[in-house]
Design an enzyme around this catalytic site. Structure first.
Site, PDB file in Angstrom:
ATOM      1  N   GLN A 104      15.650 -23.337  -8.260  1.00 20.08           N
ATOM      2  CA  GLN A 104      16.108 -22.735  -9.518  1.00 20.08           C
ATOM      3  C   GLN A 104      15.979 -23.765 -10.638  1.00 20.08           C
ATOM      4  O   GLN A 104      16.166 -23.450 -11.799  1.00 20.08           O
ATOM      5  CB  GLN A 104      17.568 -22.298  -9.419  1.00 20.08           C
ATOM      6  CG  GLN A 104      17.852 -21.316  -8.314  1.00 20.08           C
ATOM      7  CD  GLN A 104      19.349 -21.122  -8.143  1.00 20.08           C
ATOM      8  OE1 GLN A 104      19.952 -20.239  -8.755  1.00 20.08           O
ATOM      9  NE2 GLN A 104      19.966 -21.957  -7.321  1.00 20.08           N
ATOM     10  N   HIS A 122      12.666 -20.362 -12.104  1.00 12.85           N
ATOM     11  CA  HIS A 122      13.083 -20.332 -13.505  1.00 12.85           C
ATOM     12  C   HIS A 122      12.185 -21.166 -14.404  1.00 12.85           C
ATOM     13  O   HIS A 122      12.607 -21.618 -15.465  1.00 12.85           O
ATOM     14  CB  HIS A 122      14.548 -20.789 -13.618  1.00 12.85           C
ATOM     15  CG  HIS A 122      15.487 -19.841 -12.943  1.00 12.85           C
ATOM     16  ND1 HIS A 122      16.710 -20.229 -12.452  1.00 12.85           N
ATOM     17  CD2 HIS A 122      15.364 -18.531 -12.626  1.00 12.85           C
ATOM     18  CE1 HIS A 122      17.303 -19.189 -11.895  1.00 12.85           C
ATOM     19  NE2 HIS A 122      16.508 -18.138 -11.975  1.00 12.85           N
ATOM     20  N   ALA A 240      24.216 -34.070  -1.473  1.00 13.64           N
ATOM     21  CA  ALA A 240      22.932 -33.774  -0.818  1.00 13.64           C
ATOM     22  C   ALA A 240      22.180 -35.054  -0.474  1.00 13.64           C
ATOM     23  O   ALA A 240      21.522 -35.143   0.557  1.00 13.64           O
ATOM     24  CB  ALA A 240      22.091 -32.889  -1.739  1.00 13.64           C
TER      25      ALA A 240
HETATM   26  C1  BV8 Z   1      17.292 -11.320 -15.211  1.00 13.40           C
HETATM   27  C2  BV8 Z   1      16.288 -21.950 -16.836  1.00 13.40           C
HETATM   28  C3  BV8 Z   1      16.986  -9.185 -15.978  1.00 13.40           C
HETATM   29  C4  BV8 Z   1      16.752 -22.223 -18.248  1.00 13.40           C
HETATM   30  C5  BV8 Z   1      18.101 -20.611 -15.856  1.00 13.40           C
HETATM   31  C6  BV8 Z   1      24.544 -10.283 -18.797  1.00 13.40           C
HETATM   32  C7  BV8 Z   1      23.556 -10.383 -19.772  1.00 13.40           C
HETATM   33  C8  BV8 Z   1      22.244 -10.795 -19.460  1.00 13.40           C
HETATM   34  C9  BV8 Z   1      21.919 -11.087 -18.134  1.00 13.40           C
HETATM   35  C10 BV8 Z   1      22.919 -10.983 -17.182  1.00 13.40           C
HETATM   36  C11 BV8 Z   1      24.210 -10.581 -17.486  1.00 13.40           C
HETATM   37  N1  BV8 Z   1      24.937 -10.593 -16.334  1.00 13.40           N
HETATM   38  C12 BV8 Z   1      24.148 -10.984 -15.311  1.00 13.40           C
HETATM   39  C13 BV8 Z   1      22.915 -11.210 -15.801  1.00 13.40           C
HETATM   40  C14 BV8 Z   1      21.742 -11.645 -15.049  1.00 13.40           C
HETATM   41  C15 BV8 Z   1      21.582 -13.116 -15.334  1.00 13.40           C
HETATM   42  C16 BV8 Z   1      22.677 -13.858 -14.577  1.00 13.40           C
HETATM   43  O1  BV8 Z   1      22.623 -13.948 -13.362  1.00 13.40           O
HETATM   44  N2  BV8 Z   1      23.661 -14.410 -15.336  1.00 13.40           N
HETATM   45  C17 BV8 Z   1      24.735 -15.152 -14.698  1.00 13.40           C
HETATM   46  C18 BV8 Z   1      25.267 -16.217 -15.686  1.00 13.40           C
HETATM   47  C19 BV8 Z   1      25.843 -14.186 -14.312  1.00 13.40           C
HETATM   48  N3  BV8 Z   1      20.275 -13.447 -14.833  1.00 13.40           N
HETATM   49  C20 BV8 Z   1      19.217 -13.386 -15.661  1.00 13.40           C
HETATM   50  O2  BV8 Z   1      19.287 -13.120 -16.842  1.00 13.40           O
HETATM   51  C21 BV8 Z   1      17.868 -13.611 -14.991  1.00 13.40           C
HETATM   52  N4  BV8 Z   1      16.975 -12.588 -15.408  1.00 13.40           N
HETATM   53  O3  BV8 Z   1      18.273 -10.951 -14.633  1.00 13.40           O
HETATM   54  O4  BV8 Z   1      16.420 -10.477 -15.803  1.00 13.40           O
HETATM   55  C22 BV8 Z   1      15.903  -8.309 -16.296  1.00 13.40           C
HETATM   56  C23 BV8 Z   1      15.657  -7.240 -15.440  1.00 13.40           C
HETATM   57  C24 BV8 Z   1      14.672  -6.377 -15.769  1.00 13.40           C
HETATM   58  C25 BV8 Z   1      13.919  -6.578 -16.933  1.00 13.40           C
HETATM   59  C26 BV8 Z   1      14.170  -7.682 -17.769  1.00 13.40           C
HETATM   60  C27 BV8 Z   1      15.153  -8.557 -17.440  1.00 13.40           C
HETATM   61  C28 BV8 Z   1      17.274 -14.936 -15.425  1.00 13.40           C
HETATM   62  C29 BV8 Z   1      18.197 -16.056 -15.050  1.00 13.40           C
HETATM   63  C30 BV8 Z   1      17.481 -17.372 -15.298  1.00 13.40           C
HETATM   64  C31 BV8 Z   1      18.283 -18.194 -16.278  1.00 13.40           C
HETATM   65  N5  BV8 Z   1      17.649 -19.518 -16.419  1.00 13.40           N
HETATM   66  N6  BV8 Z   1      17.463 -21.802 -15.961  1.00 13.40           N
HETATM   67  C32 BV8 Z   1      17.360 -23.594 -18.393  1.00 13.40           C
HETATM   68  O5  BV8 Z   1      17.470 -24.325 -17.390  1.00 13.40           O
HETATM   69  O6  BV8 Z   1      17.719 -23.943 -19.527  1.00 13.40           O
HETATM   70  S1  BV8 Z   1      19.503 -20.516 -14.919  1.00 13.40           S
HETATM   71  C33 BV8 Z   1      20.095 -22.084 -14.687  1.00 13.40           C
HETATM   72  O7  BV8 Z   1      21.443 -21.958 -14.316  1.00 13.40           O
HETATM   73  C34 BV8 Z   1      19.474 -22.790 -13.515  1.00 13.40           C
HETATM   74  O8  BV8 Z   1      18.103 -22.561 -13.422  1.00 13.40           O
HETATM   75  C35 BV8 Z   1      20.232 -22.283 -12.328  1.00 13.40           C
HETATM   76  O9  BV8 Z   1      19.655 -21.110 -11.831  1.00 13.40           O
HETATM   77  C36 BV8 Z   1      21.551 -21.933 -12.943  1.00 13.40           C
HETATM   78  C37 BV8 Z   1      22.566 -22.973 -12.567  1.00 13.40           C
HETATM   79  O10 BV8 Z   1      22.893 -22.706 -11.251  1.00 13.40           O
HETATM   80  P1  BV8 Z   1      22.881 -23.875 -10.154  1.00 13.40           P
HETATM   81  O11 BV8 Z   1      21.505 -24.404 -10.003  1.00 13.40           O
HETATM   82  O12 BV8 Z   1      23.552 -23.306  -8.976  1.00 13.40           O
HETATM   83  O13 BV8 Z   1      23.727 -25.044 -10.776  1.00 13.40           O
HETATM   84  P2  BV8 Z   1      25.302 -25.059 -10.963  1.00 13.40           P
HETATM   85  O14 BV8 Z   1      25.613 -26.166 -11.911  1.00 13.40           O
HETATM   86  O15 BV8 Z   1      25.780 -23.672 -11.251  1.00 13.40           O
HETATM   87  O16 BV8 Z   1      25.873 -25.453  -9.529  1.00 13.40           O
HETATM   88  C38 BV8 Z   1      25.618 -26.743  -9.016  1.00 13.40           C
HETATM   89  C39 BV8 Z   1      26.111 -26.709  -7.590  1.00 13.40           C
HETATM   90  O17 BV8 Z   1      25.789 -27.955  -6.972  1.00 13.40           O
HETATM   91  C40 BV8 Z   1      27.617 -26.532  -7.482  1.00 13.40           C
HETATM   92  O18 BV8 Z   1      27.896 -25.628  -6.427  1.00 13.40           O
HETATM   93  C41 BV8 Z   1      28.118 -27.947  -7.128  1.00 13.40           C
HETATM   94  O19 BV8 Z   1      29.246 -27.897  -6.278  1.00 13.40           O
HETATM   95  C42 BV8 Z   1      26.950 -28.501  -6.369  1.00 13.40           C
HETATM   96  N7  BV8 Z   1      26.747 -29.951  -6.442  1.00 13.40           N
HETATM   97  C43 BV8 Z   1      26.995 -30.786  -7.488  1.00 13.40           C
HETATM   98  N8  BV8 Z   1      26.604 -32.031  -7.173  1.00 13.40           N
HETATM   99  C44 BV8 Z   1      26.083 -31.984  -5.911  1.00 13.40           C
HETATM  100  C45 BV8 Z   1      26.167 -30.662  -5.442  1.00 13.40           C
HETATM  101  N9  BV8 Z   1      25.735 -30.292  -4.232  1.00 13.40           N
HETATM  102  C46 BV8 Z   1      25.184 -31.247  -3.447  1.00 13.40           C
HETATM  103  N10 BV8 Z   1      25.070 -32.544  -3.824  1.00 13.40           N
HETATM  104  C47 BV8 Z   1      25.508 -32.948  -5.044  1.00 13.40           C
HETATM  105  N11 BV8 Z   1      25.387 -34.237  -5.404  1.00 13.40           N
END
Ligand code: BV8
Ligand code: ZN
Length: 257
Positions: A104, A122, A240
């Site tokens: 991601q 992404h 990790a």
């Molecule tokens: C889609 C690129 C639809 C950009 C990213 C309301 C309005 C609009 C959309 C939505 C909505 N509700 C839901 C949605 C869908 C939406 C969504 O899911 N929203 C979420 C917030 C609810 N999704 C989308 O919009 C997707 N597109 O749905 O299209 C559609 C359908 C038909 C036609 C047209 C459209 C697109 C989503 C892509 C967004 N872009 N990134 C950029 O980077 O700037 S997302 C971005 O955030 C990342 O890429 C990643 O995916 C996400 C973050 O998540 P994680 O990678 O998990 O990171 P996070 O910090 O959350 O967690 C870190 C983890 O690691 C934690 O668990 C932590 O404990 C752990 N950790 C920390 N340190 C360590 C560790 N583990 C191990 N070792 C360590 N050292």
């Protein structure tokens, strides 16, 4: 920390896996110094509202602010190196075993560690395209003095439109080829390592679930315990950069062929 018991239990599963899907999120790059989205202190979302910045509307509303934020993130990435987790993943392919990395993340640390086939659900921070005509462009990382200083995006040399980061914003479709490749790997794999993701962003977060439904064993590697509801699902708790090498070493120590 991760329980030794699960390593012993997991070792034969890792050793006998013929197709491993490594599904990664921001946590796999955390030990390289890249802020995760959820990290309370430095999370990118804590300092910037993603709905403002990581969306087409946010970009059109304030192109310089969004372009500056991505240039700052590019500059940050240029100063970071892959960590032990990225390197352990490159060692997973043994003869005959297939490994697919589906990330991601928009950084290039898997590639820089040596992973060859990386599926970016992404997009990539290093890719740039025109917001209007989608022509690809090469843009050097400009020196951004302050975190996220506003910088007007360059103009497209084909149509004069604004250039934008080659990432998938909220509300945007995932690249079809990446999504299909991720689905195919989820269907075929017999082991999924889910590394460093909060599993909140869809549809990416469906991939481990689909793999489990296809019969794969799912191993979560996360600094937070991940609730494991079903059989064939494990949670290894720890960074990790420590857990993945240990998981791999325990495989090597058990004499992988
Ligand atoms: C889609 C690129 C639809 C950009 C990213 C309301 C309005 C609009 C959309 C939505 C909505 N509700 C839901 C949605 C869908 C939406 C969504 O899911 N929203 C979420 C917030 C609810 N999704 C989308 O919009 C997707 N597109 O749905 O299209 C559609 C359908 C038909 C036609 C047209 C459209 C697109 C989503 C892509 C967004 N872009 N990134 C950029 O980077 O700037 S997302 C971005 O955030 C990342 O890429 C990643 O995916 C996400 C973050 O998540 P994680 O990678 O998990 O990171 P996070 O910090 O959350 O967690 C870190 C983890 O690691 C934690 O668990 C932590 O404990 C752990 N950790 C920390 N340190 C360590 C560790 N583990 C191990 N070792 C360590 N050292
Ligand atoms: Zn253009």
């Amino acid at each position: 920390m991760h329980s030794y018991q699960s390593f012993v239990e997991l070792n034969p599963i890792v050793k006998s896996a013929q197709h491993i899907l490594v599904f990664t999120g921001a946590g796999v790059s955390a030990e390289s110094g890249i802020a995760t989205f959820r990290d309370a202190l430095t999370g990118l979302w804590a300092n910037n509202d993603p709905e403002q910045l990581a969306t087409p509307e946010g970009f059109l509303d304030d192109p310089a602010r969004v372009w500056g934020w991505y240039q700052w993130r590019r500059q940050q990435l240029a100063g970071c190196l892959p960590n032990a987790a990225h390197r352990a993943i490159t060692k997973l392919p043994a003869q005959g075993r297939q490994v697919t990395v589906v990330t991601q993340n928009v950084d290039d640390l898997h590639e820089r560690a040596g992973s060859r086939e990386v599926v970016h659900l992404h997009g990539s921070l290093l890719a740039t395209r025109c917001f209007d005509c989608a022509a690809l462009a090469q843009v050097p990382v400009s020196a951004v003095p302050l975190a996220g200083e506003a910088i007007s995006p360059p103009a497209c040399e084909h149509c004069g439109g604004m250039l934008r980061p080659g990432v998938v914003w909220f509300g945007e479709m995932l690249p079809q080829d990446a999504w299909s490749a991720a689905l195919a790997a989820a269907e075929r794999c017999d082991l999924v390592l889910v590394v460093g993701t909060s599993g909140l962003v869809y549809p990416a977060a469906q991939i481990p679930q689909l793999a489990w439904e296809s019969g794969a064993t799912v191993v979560h590697v996360n600094t937070e315990p991940v609730p494991v509801a079903a059989e064939r699902e494990f949670s290894l708790v720890g960074p990790a950069g420590q857990v993945l090498p240990a998981l791999l070493e325990s495989e090597e120590s058990m004499g992988s062929e």
